[in-house]
Motif scaffolding. Structure first.
Motif, mmCIF file in Angstrom:
data_model
loop_
_atom_site.group_PDB
_atom_site.id
_atom_site.type_symbol
_atom_site.label_atom_id
_atom_site.label_comp_id
_atom_site.label_asym_id
_atom_site.label_seq_id
_atom_site.Cartn_x
_atom_site.Cartn_y
_atom_site.Cartn_z
ATOM 1 N N VAL A 93 48.979 73.266 19.940
ATOM 2 C CA VAL A 93 48.316 74.046 18.892
ATOM 3 C C VAL A 93 48.115 75.469 19.403
ATOM 4 O O VAL A 93 47.324 75.710 20.316
ATOM 5 N N GLY B 49 48.852 79.935 18.137
ATOM 6 C CA GLY B 49 49.428 80.924 17.236
ATOM 7 C C GLY B 49 50.272 81.916 18.018
ATOM 8 O O GLY B 49 50.725 82.918 17.460
ATOM 9 N N ASN B 50 50.456 81.663 19.298
ATOM 10 C CA ASN B 50 51.116 82.630 20.179
ATOM 11 C C ASN B 50 52.497 82.102 20.615
ATOM 12 O O ASN B 50 52.597 81.176 21.425
ATOM 13 N N LYS C 292 53.340 82.115 24.450
ATOM 14 C CA LYS C 292 52.758 80.980 25.171
ATOM 15 C C LYS C 292 53.570 79.716 24.875
ATOM 16 O O LYS C 292 53.874 78.930 25.765
ATOM 17 N N GLU D 107 56.844 79.638 26.845
ATOM 18 C CA GLU D 107 56.652 79.331 28.265
ATOM 19 C C GLU D 107 56.379 77.844 28.461
ATOM 20 O O GLU D 107 56.950 77.199 29.343
ATOM 21 N N GLU E 38 45.626 75.531 24.735
ATOM 22 C CA GLU E 38 45.448 76.263 25.989
ATOM 23 C C GLU E 38 44.571 77.478 25.749
ATOM 24 O O GLU E 38 44.732 78.157 24.732
ATOM 25 N N ALA F 188 41.680 87.930 24.567
ATOM 26 C CA ALA F 188 42.407 88.142 23.304
ATOM 27 C C ALA F 188 41.843 89.374 22.584
ATOM 28 O O ALA F 188 42.593 90.250 22.136
ATOM 29 N N PHE G 3 44.771 85.350 36.969
ATOM 30 C CA PHE G 3 45.091 84.813 35.650
ATOM 31 C C PHE G 3 44.737 83.323 35.669
ATOM 32 O O PHE G 3 45.144 82.605 36.593
ATOM 33 N N GLY H 262 51.281 90.469 26.344
ATOM 34 C CA GLY H 262 49.880 90.685 26.726
ATOM 35 C C GLY H 262 49.733 91.551 27.965
ATOM 36 O O GLY H 262 50.285 92.649 28.066
ATOM 37 N N PHE H 263 49.006 91.029 28.946
ATOM 38 C CA PHE H 263 48.716 91.794 30.166
ATOM 39 C C PHE H 263 49.841 91.711 31.208
ATOM 40 O O PHE H 263 49.692 92.220 32.313
ATOM 41 N N ASP H 264 50.949 91.080 30.878
ATOM 42 C CA ASP H 264 52.040 90.921 31.854
ATOM 43 C C ASP H 264 52.493 92.243 32.502
ATOM 44 O O ASP H 264 52.782 92.262 33.700
ATOM 45 N N ARG I 154 49.878 79.432 33.784
ATOM 46 C CA ARG I 154 50.192 78.509 32.675
ATOM 47 C C ARG I 154 51.126 77.392 33.175
ATOM 48 O O ARG I 154 50.908 76.218 32.897
#
Ligand code: ITT
Length: 216
Positions: A31, A33-34, A37, A40, A89, A107, A132, A170-172, A198
């Motif tokens: 579940v 919305g990204n 993620k 991956e 997650e 977020a 992270f 994101g912050f990558d 992750r």
């Protein structure tokens, strides 16, 4: 073996659709919305023979300063809506010199001040250590909530580094894992998945799930 992976919505999900979409082999719904993620997680799980479906639904917005609690609450909320086994997650970037900020607020912070804002907050700061963290919670009627955690330590870079611009989110672009010359955004997905918070959490989940999923 080529594993199926599909996007499903709450309206069309039940035990039968999961089997139809993902096959009879080991599978689970994630579940989120990204899409980054999801990609991956799909890549790690496929190496372990588990197909994954992306279940997009509006979840509960838990207010907590603990990502494990947020993930657990979201998993219970999602399970109460669709009644089939699933994972959620919650992830966050914890910066030492900012006392763990943005952490559980990642977020919101990414949406508002973005990477530029974080770099501005860190201007002139010598201590650039950051971690992270990923908290994955699996929920089913039989098992209740099961938590799997992953952490990757590293540093906040001085500038955004995107590589070819095709990897990461994101912050990558501002996170460089310890012992690496590259930011997460400069790595192809497979390389990030070798060391990421992750991937560590997903691998722990996959090991556990492979042993129990036939009995759910
Ligand atoms: P969900 O629908 O799964 O909740 P989300 O985007 O809200 O997706 P999280 O709450 O787990 O995801 O993460 C908060 C934010 O932290 C996310 O939107 C990214 O900006 C950032 N983030 C999380 N994991 C990241 C990663 O691996 N690399 C870079 N940024 C990450």
């Amino acid at each position: 073996m080529k594993l199926k992976s599909e996007v499903v919505t709450l309206k069309n999900v039940n035990n039968n659709t999961t089997e139809l979409l993902l096959g009879k082999n080991k599978n689970v719904l994630f579940v989120t919305g990204n899409f980054h993620k999801f990609n991956e997680v799909r890549s790690v799980l496929s190496l372990r023979g588990i197909a994954v479906g992306m279940l997009r639904m509006k979840g509960k917005e838990t207010q907590s300063d603990n990502i494990n609690e947020i993930a657990q609450d979201s998993a219970i909320d999602a399970f109460n809506k669709c009644h089939i086994p699933l994972i959620v997650e919650d992830a966050g970037l914890f910066i030492d010199a900012l006392e763990g900020f943005p952490g559980p607020y990642s977020a919101y912070v990414y949406k508002t001040i973005q990477n530029r804002g974080i770099l501005k907050l860190m201007e002139n700061l010598q201590n650039r250590k950051a971690t992270f963290c990923s908290a994955i919670v699996f929920y089913s009627q039989k098992t209740g909530p099961q938590l799997f955690e992953g952490k990757t330590e590293g540093e906040i870079t001085l500038t955004e580094r995107n590589g070819d611009g095709n990897s990461g989110f994101g912050f990558d672009p501002i996170f460089q894992p310890m012992d690496s010359e590259k930011t997460f955004a400069e790595m192809p997905l497979e390389e990030k998945n070798y060391i990421s918070h992750r991937a560590k959490a997903v691998n722990k989940f996959a090991k556990w799930y492979s042993n129990i999923c036939d009995n759910l």
